[in-house]
Each structure stands twice: as structure tokens, then as C-alpha cells.
Design a protein around this motif. Structure first.
Motif: not given
Length: 286
Positions: A262-263, A253-258, A270-271
């Protein structure tokens, strides 16, 4: 003029003797206990000077160089080519430094946000055999030891003026050209060597925590079972960090953004657990 020539020659000899020698090892690993057909191979460097030696992943130093250039150029993390970084993922997330003067070995590895460092507290007790053979251009001699829950066989040479080896191995009357465990899970094979001008600087983000080996193992186990406890402590955005390991690139989920925090946390957890499963056959079993 003659005197100046002698001084220049002395300085040249001094400079050559002070140079660092880099030995490149091919490291072959079977890190997944449930899938021994998944064989990982990558190169690692053993840089040796008269004062110390450092063992670390070739991919790690390449990743560090890319990140350093990106930040120096003002682009930050967003300017880094993800595909290029993915191609430089490593299974050798640790680095090992041997202090020649004090005969001590230090292991460093990242757990969550911080870098943990401990002094190796177990001596290597080698049994040197009379058996010799040739590996490449070197005449080598056999030696065996038990270490970290594995039986290891090493082949060392006195053709080179070093008493060292890859990983934590050393203490033989020569340089280790090859070392492998009896299960065939891990092996280190010397491929080539050349001189470098100085030791490269390894990026060390976060705090460096000096601990005992037993404490490191406890923290490592805790990280595998509860990774988020390591991610949410400290500063940053609500104490949240997207960095999982120094060698593993950005966290899930390291793409940043909004994205929903929690996700992001769930994907990170999980990773980390998935990576722990894939590394269920570590080099040290105990």
C-alpha cells in the motif's frame, strides 16, 4: 583475379550504401509550464537507412545497454548501479519510426506497463521560404509549419542526401539541421553525424498496443489522473509493477524488499503525479 577484385569492390560498395547514418541532435526543452527557467538538454539520435529512420533518446539506449548486460550477466535488476541509471534519466521517453517505403510515421511511448504505438494521422504542411543562411558547415533554407498546437521554424539543407528530420518532422527537400517553436520551448539542433553498422534494438518491456492517436491521448490523460489503474492490471506480484516509464528508471519505492504494498502504491502514485506536473508543457499542445 581481376574478376574477384570487381566482385569484392561491388560487395564493398553495396555494404557502404546499406549502412545506417546516425545524426545526433541536441534537444532543448522547457517541459514545466510553471517554471520556464527549468531547461532540460539532452542528445537524441536520428538513425537513417534507405528503408526507415528511428528517432530516440541517447540516454535511453545507454540505459537499455546497462540493463541488458545486467540481465545477461545473471545479476538481474539488483546488480544495476542506481546512481549511473539516475544520471541517464531522459525527458524523451518516446521513439519515432518513419517508414520510407509507405511514407508513414509511427510514435511509440510507454504508459504504465505497456508500450502504446500509433500512426501519425496529421500531415506536415510546410511553407518553404526563400531565406537562406549558414548553420555550421551547411547552407540551409527556412521553412515553417503549424503542428501539434505550435508554430515551428525549420532550417534544412540539401548538402546531405536525406529528406528527414528529428521528432516527427520531415517531408522537406533536405535534412532538417535545426527546428524550433516560436515560444522557444523546444528546439532540435544537429550536432554531428557518423555511420553505424545497424539499428540498435530498443528494449520494449510489456505488451505493445497498437491504437489510434486519439485513444493514446485518452489513455495518457487517464494515466495522469489515475496511474494505479495502469499499474495493477496484468500479471506479476498481484498484478503490481514497479516500472513507471521506460525512460524514467524504476518506479518510486523501487528498492524492493519487504515494503508495504500500500505504501509502495502511494509513493508510485505521488511520483507519477509529480512527474506529470513537471511535464505540463509537452511538445504537442493539441
Amino acid at each position: 583475379m581481376k574478376k574477384l577484385g570487381i566482385i569484392a569492390l561491388a560487395l564493398f560498395i553495396q555494404n557502404v550504401s546499406a549502412q545506417t547514418n546516425r545524426f545526433v541532435y541536441q534537444v532543448t526543452m522547457k517541459p514545466d509550464a510553471e517554471n520556464k527557467t527549468d531547461i532540460k538538454t539532452e542528445n537524441a539520435y536520428l538513425d537513417i537507412s534507405p528503408e526507415k529512420s528511428v528517432f530516440y533518446s541517447e540516454n535511453r539506449i545507454k540505459r537499455d545497454s546497462i540493463m541488458q548486460k545486467a540481465f545477461q550477466g545473471g545479476g538481474g535488476r539488483g546488480s544495476i548501479n542506481r546512481d549511473q541509471m539516475e544520471g541517464l534519466r531522459t525527458n524523451i521517453n518516446y521513439s519515432i519510426e518513419k517508414d520510407k517505403t509507405n511514407q508513414k510515421t509511427y510514435f511509440k511511448d510507454r504508459i504504465g506497463r505497456d508500450l502504446y504505438s500509433y500512426e501519425e494521422d496529421r500531415p506536415l504542411n510546410w511553407k518553404i521560404e526563400s531565406e537562406t543562411r549558414k548553420i555550421g558547415e551547411y547552407k540551409v533554407q527556412k521553412a515553417e509549419t503549424d503542428f501539434g498546437g505550435r508554430k515551428w521554424t525549420a532550417w534544412f539543407t540539401t548538402d546531405l542526401p536525406y529528406q528527414d528530420g528529428p521528432y516527427k518532422f520531415g517531408g522537406l527537400p533536405g535534412l532538417i539541421v535545426k527546428v524550433e517553436d516560436d515560444k522557444g520551448d523546444y528546439s532540435f539542433d544537429l550536432m554531428k553525424n557518423y555511420k553505424i553498422t545497424e539499428f540498435p534494438t530498443l528494449n520494449q518491456f510489456g505488451n505493445t498496443l497498437k491504437v489510434k492517436r486519439s485513444d493514446y491521448l485518452k489513455q495518457q490523460q487517464k494515466f495522469k489522473t489515475d496511474p494505479m489503474s495502469f499499474m495493477i492490471q496484468g500479471g506479476g506480484s498481484g498484478g503490481f509493477s514497479t516500472t513507471v516509464r521506460a525512460g524514467g528508471g524504476r518506479g518510486p519505492g523501487g528498492g524492493g524488499g519487504n515494503q508495504n504494498p500500500a505504501d509502495m502504491r502511494k509513493r508510485m502514485e505521488e511520483r507519477v503525479k509529480e512527474e506529470a506536473k513537471k511535464n505540463s508543457n509537452p511538445i504537442e499542445l493539441q
